[in-house]
Design a protein around this motif. Structure first.
Motif, mmCIF file in Angstrom:
data_model
loop_
_atom_site.group_PDB
_atom_site.id
_atom_site.type_symbol
_atom_site.label_atom_id
_atom_site.label_comp_id
_atom_site.label_asym_id
_atom_site.label_seq_id
_atom_site.Cartn_x
_atom_site.Cartn_y
_atom_site.Cartn_z
ATOM 1 N N LEU A 287 93.075 101.791 21.347
ATOM 2 C CA LEU A 287 93.752 102.654 22.320
ATOM 3 C C LEU A 287 93.053 104.014 22.374
ATOM 4 O O LEU A 287 92.265 104.368 21.493
ATOM 5 C CB LEU A 287 95.224 102.816 21.943
ATOM 6 C CG LEU A 287 96.066 101.538 21.971
ATOM 7 C CD1 LEU A 287 97.518 101.827 21.592
ATOM 8 C CD2 LEU A 287 96.012 100.865 23.344
ATOM 9 N N TYR B 139 93.960 107.105 21.791
ATOM 10 C CA TYR B 139 94.048 108.045 20.673
ATOM 11 C C TYR B 139 93.229 107.580 19.467
ATOM 12 O O TYR B 139 92.772 108.393 18.674
ATOM 13 C CB TYR B 139 95.512 108.319 20.284
ATOM 14 C CG TYR B 139 96.282 107.122 19.788
ATOM 15 C CD1 TYR B 139 96.135 106.655 18.486
ATOM 16 C CD2 TYR B 139 97.171 106.455 20.622
ATOM 17 C CE1 TYR B 139 96.839 105.555 18.032
ATOM 18 C CE2 TYR B 139 97.890 105.351 20.175
ATOM 19 C CZ TYR B 139 97.713 104.912 18.882
ATOM 20 O OH TYR B 139 98.403 103.816 18.439
ATOM 21 N N THR B 140 93.025 106.254 19.355
ATOM 22 C CA THR B 140 92.195 105.743 18.256
ATOM 23 C C THR B 140 90.724 106.080 18.508
ATOM 24 O O THR B 140 90.012 106.541 17.602
ATOM 25 C CB THR B 140 92.376 104.215 18.117
ATOM 26 O OG1 THR B 140 93.754 103.940 17.866
ATOM 27 C CG2 THR B 140 91.541 103.657 16.973
ATOM 28 N N ILE C 245 86.292 112.125 16.742
ATOM 29 C CA ILE C 245 86.448 113.409 16.040
ATOM 30 C C ILE C 245 85.964 113.281 14.592
ATOM 31 O O ILE C 245 85.215 114.142 14.091
ATOM 32 C CB ILE C 245 87.930 113.871 16.076
ATOM 33 C CG1 ILE C 245 88.334 114.270 17.493
ATOM 34 C CG2 ILE C 245 88.157 115.031 15.106
ATOM 35 C CD1 ILE C 245 89.841 114.522 17.670
ATOM 36 N N SER C 246 86.368 112.199 13.931
ATOM 37 C CA SER C 246 85.955 111.995 12.530
ATOM 38 C C SER C 246 84.431 111.884 12.436
ATOM 39 O O SER C 246 83.815 112.463 11.535
ATOM 40 C CB SER C 246 86.586 110.729 11.951
ATOM 41 O OG SER C 246 87.971 110.895 11.821
ATOM 42 N N ALA D 192 82.347 106.658 12.022
ATOM 43 C CA ALA D 192 83.767 106.523 11.667
ATOM 44 C C ALA D 192 84.363 105.322 12.380
ATOM 45 O O ALA D 192 83.934 104.955 13.474
ATOM 46 C CB ALA D 192 84.539 107.779 12.056
ATOM 47 N N GLY D 193 85.367 104.718 11.735
ATOM 48 C CA GLY D 193 86.072 103.591 12.330
ATOM 49 C C GLY D 193 85.604 102.268 11.770
ATOM 50 O O GLY D 193 84.953 102.202 10.722
ATOM 51 N N LYS E 132 89.607 108.529 20.323
ATOM 52 C CA LYS E 132 89.479 109.975 20.146
ATOM 53 C C LYS E 132 89.415 110.337 18.656
ATOM 54 O O LYS E 132 88.584 111.142 18.233
ATOM 55 C CB LYS E 132 90.673 110.678 20.807
ATOM 56 C CG LYS E 132 90.615 112.190 20.738
ATOM 57 C CD LYS E 132 91.783 112.805 21.490
ATOM 58 C CE LYS E 132 91.705 114.325 21.437
ATOM 59 N NZ LYS E 132 92.790 114.967 22.177
ATOM 60 N N SER E 133 90.293 109.717 17.860
ATOM 61 C CA SER E 133 90.331 109.998 16.425
ATOM 62 C C SER E 133 89.020 109.657 15.751
ATOM 63 O O SER E 133 88.493 110.433 14.944
ATOM 64 C CB SER E 133 91.443 109.184 15.759
ATOM 65 O OG SER E 133 92.676 109.466 16.332
ATOM 66 N N ARG E 134 88.505 108.469 16.067
ATOM 67 C CA ARG E 134 87.253 108.025 15.424
ATOM 68 C C ARG E 134 86.092 108.929 15.842
ATOM 69 O O ARG E 134 85.214 109.230 15.032
ATOM 70 C CB ARG E 134 86.949 106.571 15.796
ATOM 71 C CG ARG E 134 87.984 105.532 15.365
ATOM 72 C CD ARG E 134 88.576 105.774 14.017
ATOM 73 N NE ARG E 134 89.322 104.612 13.502
ATOM 74 C CZ ARG E 134 90.111 104.654 12.442
ATOM 75 N NH1 ARG E 134 90.265 105.792 11.779
ATOM 76 N NH2 ARG E 134 90.742 103.579 12.016
#
Lengths: 282, 85
Positions: free
Chosen positions: B66, B68-69, B75-76, B6-7, B71-73
């Protein structure tokens, strides 16, 4: 009250991390059209984590979710649990879609003890334009945004710079909103490099009665904010009217500069000053 | 072997690759590693802990994302690996 809303693609970290510094009255975090179908999960995770953990947020947060008939809708709506979302922007709004959204929002709000989240109805089909007066009356709806691109697709017509083809739809949005005391938001202008055209488009919408405009690029915000704010001339006039009201207490109507001032004119002046105060204008 | 990605390698983003492994391994390649290596590693470790994920190989190719980015990637990528999207 707001003049400008900026769409930001939900899967774009660069734009999201600047969401609080753009010169718009609100930000629309978009999970729908600007996000590739294979990146829906990624966008939802990114917006969710941003809203859950960033240090600074836009003063007004709008989330455009995917339509109710998609597999993404239910998960998108769950983001209200972040408690940072002021409005859900519901694409392809019809009364049926609005009722489905209402039921889902209510269930989540009750279950997680959340404040009521309001809705901006995105009207972008012939059906939604026909149903617009019912949509505007719905208890959740605080604004209506016209989506002219999808509407023109639905009607199988081309967009023009003049916008004559959307005059009927614009008028329906404006009258539905004005008669229900909610905010009418004009469709974005997709010609991001043509400032003259944008200004004409904004003035046309404002003169018809639109109260705000959506935008798809930060470079459009300065013109949108300027056009949808009271002008200096209007503010000076409104101040003079309200000063004259103070000097004419008890009179239903009086004269200023040879023109009659009565209740509708006073209300107009009050609205101008209210907007000027809201937008920190002198 | 199951893999989730992801990302992107765009500025302010990161590309996260997660693979099944016999042990938890974290590899970080970052344009700001000199200043933020420990912070990025901590974000990855905390996210794995929150999700109760062990025995994965995580590679973060960071372009200044950053927390949160990242972390988001992550998790995805994990959800894509486990097909829980």
């Amino acid at each position: 009250m707001f003049r400008s809303l900026l769409f930001i693609p939900g899967n774009n970290p660069s734009m999201i991390q600047n969401a609080d510094v753009f010169n718009s009255d609100g930000i629309i975090f978009d999970l729908e059209d600007s996000v590739d179908i294979n990146e829906k999960d990624n966008a939802r995770n990114l917006v969710n984590n941003y809203l859950s953990s960033a240090n600074n947020y836009p003063s007004l947060v709008v989330l455009r979710v995917n339509p109710i008939d998609t597999e993404f809708f239910k998960k998108d709506i769950e983001l209200i649990k972040t408690k940072k979302i002021n409005y859900i922007l519901l694409p392809k709004t019809t009364m049926d879609a609005l009722n489905v959204l209402e039921e889902m929002l209510y269930d989540i709000e009750v279950k997680f003890d959340l404040d009521t989240v309001k809705v901006i109805a995105l009207v972008e089909s012939a059906k939604s334009i026909i149903q617009i007066f019912k949509i505007a009356k719905h208890c959740r709806v605080e604004a209506i945004l016209l989506g002219a691109e999808d509407l023109c697709n639905d009607l199988e017509i081309d967009r023009s710079n003049e916008g004559n083809e959307i005059l009927f739809a614009r008028s329906r949005v404006i009258y539905a909103c004005a008669s229900n005391n909610i905010i009418s938001i004009d469709t974005p202008n997709t010609n991001i490099d043509d400032e003259l055209l944008l200004r004409e488009d904004c003035l046309n919408a404002k003169n018809l009665g639109m109260k705000a405009k959506s935008s798809i690029h930060p470079s459009q915000l300065e013109i949108i904010n300027e056009v949808f704010s009271p002008s200096k001339k209007e503010i000076i006039w409104a101040k003079r009217v309200l000063e004259a009201v103070e000097k004419n207490i008890g009179k239903g109507a009086f004269s200023l500069d040879g023109k009659m001032i009565d209740k509708p004119i006073i209300l107009k002046a009050q609205k101008i000053i209210q907007k000027a105060n809201k937008y920190n204008m002198e | 072997m199951r893999v989730g990605v992801a990302g992107s390698k765009e500025s302010n983003d990161c590309l996260v690759t997660v693979k099944e492994s016999n042990e938890t391994k974290i590899v970080i390649e970052s344009v700001v590693a000199a200043f933020f290596y420990d912070q990025i590693k901590a974000t990855v470790e905390e996210t794995l802990k929150e999700m109760e994920i062990e025995n994965v190989s995580v590679t973060v190719e960071d372009k200044g994302a950053l927390d949160y980015t990242i972390k988001s990637r992550l998790i995805s990528a994990i959800k894509r690996m486990t097909l829980d999207v």
